[in-house]
Design an enzyme around this catalytic site. Sequence first.
Site, PDB file in Angstrom:
ATOM      1  N   TYR A 225       0.616  -1.374   0.027  1.00 11.92           N
ATOM      2  CA  TYR A 225      -0.083  -0.089   0.060  1.00 11.92           C
ATOM      3  C   TYR A 225       1.044   1.095   0.054  1.00 11.92           C
ATOM      4  CZ  TYR A 225      -2.715   3.638   2.263  1.00 11.92           C
ATOM      5  OH  TYR A 225      -3.298   4.803   2.454  1.00 11.92           O
TER       6      TYR A 225
HETATM    7  N1  NAD Z   1      -8.542   6.980   6.914  1.00 11.14           N
HETATM    8  C1  NAD Z   1      -7.039   7.130   6.919  1.00 11.14           C
HETATM    9  O1  NAD Z   1      -6.728   7.072   8.290  1.00 11.14           O
HETATM   10  C2  NAD Z   1      -6.262   7.544   5.892  1.00 11.14           C
HETATM   11  C3  NAD Z   1      -4.772   7.676   6.138  1.00 11.14           C
HETATM   12  C4  NAD Z   1      -3.839   8.008   5.299  1.00 11.14           C
HETATM   13  C5  NAD Z   1      -4.246   8.096   4.073  1.00 11.14           C
HETATM   14  N2  NAD Z   1      -5.657   7.828   3.555  1.00 11.14           N
HETATM   15  C6  NAD Z   1      -5.909   8.000   2.071  1.00 11.14           C
HETATM   16  O2  NAD Z   1      -7.090   8.964   2.177  1.00 11.14           O
HETATM   17  C7  NAD Z   1      -7.884   8.703   1.167  1.00 11.14           C
HETATM   18  C8  NAD Z   1      -9.266   8.345   1.601  1.00 11.14           C
HETATM   19  O3  NAD Z   1      -9.321   7.427   2.809  1.00 11.14           O
HETATM   20  P1  NAD Z   1     -10.613   6.693   3.561  1.00 11.14           P
HETATM   21  O4  NAD Z   1     -10.227   6.356   4.642  1.00 11.14           O
HETATM   22  O5  NAD Z   1     -11.567   7.841   3.211  1.00 11.14           O
HETATM   23  O6  NAD Z   1     -10.802   5.477   2.456  1.00 11.14           O
HETATM   24  P2  NAD Z   1     -12.360   4.889   1.981  1.00 11.14           P
HETATM   25  O7  NAD Z   1     -12.095   3.485   1.484  1.00 11.14           O
HETATM   26  O8  NAD Z   1     -13.140   4.928   2.962  1.00 11.14           O
HETATM   27  O9  NAD Z   1     -12.545   5.796   0.824  1.00 11.14           O
HETATM   28  C9  NAD Z   1     -12.024   5.510  -0.627  1.00 11.14           C
HETATM   29  C10 NAD Z   1     -13.279   5.813  -1.458  1.00 11.14           C
HETATM   30  O10 NAD Z   1     -12.635   5.418  -2.722  1.00 11.14           O
HETATM   31  C11 NAD Z   1     -13.472   4.577  -3.846  1.00 11.14           C
HETATM   32  N3  NAD Z   1     -12.823   3.783  -4.711  1.00 11.14           N
HETATM   33  C12 NAD Z   1     -11.603   2.933  -4.307  1.00 11.14           C
HETATM   34  N4  NAD Z   1     -11.064   2.568  -5.517  1.00 11.14           N
HETATM   35  C13 NAD Z   1     -11.856   3.313  -6.420  1.00 11.14           C
HETATM   36  C14 NAD Z   1     -11.587   3.336  -8.078  1.00 11.14           C
HETATM   37  N5  NAD Z   1     -10.654   2.672  -8.485  1.00 11.14           N
HETATM   38  N6  NAD Z   1     -12.454   3.969  -8.696  1.00 11.14           N
HETATM   39  C15 NAD Z   1     -13.232   4.657  -8.091  1.00 11.14           C
HETATM   40  N7  NAD Z   1     -13.531   4.940  -6.817  1.00 11.14           N
HETATM   41  C16 NAD Z   1     -12.603   4.045  -5.915  1.00 11.14           C
HETATM   42  C17 NAD Z   1     -14.172   3.691  -2.544  1.00 11.14           C
HETATM   43  O11 NAD Z   1     -15.562   3.009  -3.093  1.00 11.14           O
HETATM   44  C18 NAD Z   1     -14.219   4.594  -1.416  1.00 11.14           C
HETATM   45  O12 NAD Z   1     -15.574   5.054  -1.280  1.00 11.14           O
HETATM   46  C19 NAD Z   1      -7.404   7.186   0.429  1.00 11.14           C
HETATM   47  O13 NAD Z   1      -6.380   7.709  -0.777  1.00 11.14           O
HETATM   48  C20 NAD Z   1      -6.646   6.779   1.351  1.00 11.14           C
HETATM   49  O14 NAD Z   1      -5.306   5.888   1.147  1.00 11.14           O
HETATM   50  C21 NAD Z   1      -6.582   7.484   4.561  1.00 11.14           C
END
Ligand code: NAD
Length: 328
Positions: A151
């Site tokens: 990841y």
């Molecule tokens: N939540 C955390 O603690 C955290 C920490 C570090 C980084 N991030 C990053 O922040 C961003 C949001 O994270 P989150 O926690 O809201 O995750 P999440 O999984 O809740 O949201 C991601 C969304 O993207 C959509 N998605 C995934 N692949 C897709 C694709 N190929 N095409 C279209 N839609 C797609 C999913 O359906 C989902 O609703 C991500 O990039 C994640 O890597 C999150």
Amino acid sequence: MRILITGTAGFIGMHLAERLLLAGHDVVGLDAITPYYDPALKLARLKRLERFHTFINHRASLEDRAALDRLMRDFKPEIVAHLAAQPGVRYSIDQPAGYVSSNIVGTFNLLEAVRANPVRHLMMASTSSVYGAGVAPFRETQRTDYPLSFYAATKKACEDIAHSYAHLYGAPTTMMRFFTVYGPWSRPDMAMFKFARAIYAGEPIDVYNSTGARRDFTYVSDVIEAITLLMEKIPSPGGDLGSSPQAPYRVINIAGGAPIRLSAYIAALEAAIGIPARRNEMPAQPGEMTETAADVTLLRQLTGLIPSTPMETGVRAFVDWYKDYHDA
Ligand SMILES: NC(=O)c1ccc[n+]([C@@H]2O[C@H](COP(=O)([O-])OP(=O)(O)OC[C@H]3O[C@@H](n4cnc5c(N)ncnc54)[C@H](O)[C@@H]3O)[C@@H](O)[C@H]2O)c1
């Protein structure tokens, strides 16, 4: 302003969309509602956004380049917040392919769509995981050459690809490194959600490296505040305030810089729920970092903000939402 958010049905995407819609912006979303975790939760988040009559979510995948191009051409966003991704450190060990398609191919498609339809500011989600085996507190300028999970490796690749695009084609780009975001509407694969579910079910919780692990937990509203303030902090080349010497590109940590032990986090959750957890103490897992802690100097310089919602307040808000959502 016209703002396109990818990942609008996701945890952070929904909160960002809601904040921007409340402020009167035109927001369009793109989310494929991937099955990584219960799509019902994603649809419930979208339902919450649909109370704003102007809001539209396009159910399309980042891999569908034509859909992405069409959306950019028709909506003409001034700002793109690219949050859609395949997240999760542990899942990437067993299922790496989805990380290549969503994170690398998907981000490439988005960059191509932005290249064809220029925007004022492209903001993209990255992660503290890119610091990998580096020594905390993590500063944006330190090396990120030692990812510990696939990841993290895909997110690091997105950072580098985005820098090359910013250099070649000039789209001002900010990479936001989030650190363990928590709060209402969070993801079921994250520790707080999993612990709450087990505690309510009377089941033991698996706690990996409870005394060693420390995380810079960041409350979701603080993250949204930081993103909205950063929207107007458009990077230009020259190396000032964390920007690249070669491109209108900046990397920034978004966190409070005050890591806490996993055991303290669990104690806050037990207090908010009012039930003690039964714990299975487990060793650290492969791919997991022992500690994440942000150096937040750049965030403070740029926005004046330091995320500081107390853990007890944030955990209570999560538990209130969790009970409400599950009718517990
Ligand atoms: N939540 C955390 O603690 C955290 C920490 C570090 C980084 N991030 C990053 O922040 C961003 C949001 O994270 P989150 O926690 O809201 O995750 P999440 O999984 O809740 O949201 C991601 C969304 O993207 C959509 N998605 C995934 N692949 C897709 C694709 N190929 N095409 C279209 N839609 C797609 C999913 O359906 C989902 O609703 C991500 O990039 C994640 O890597 C999150």
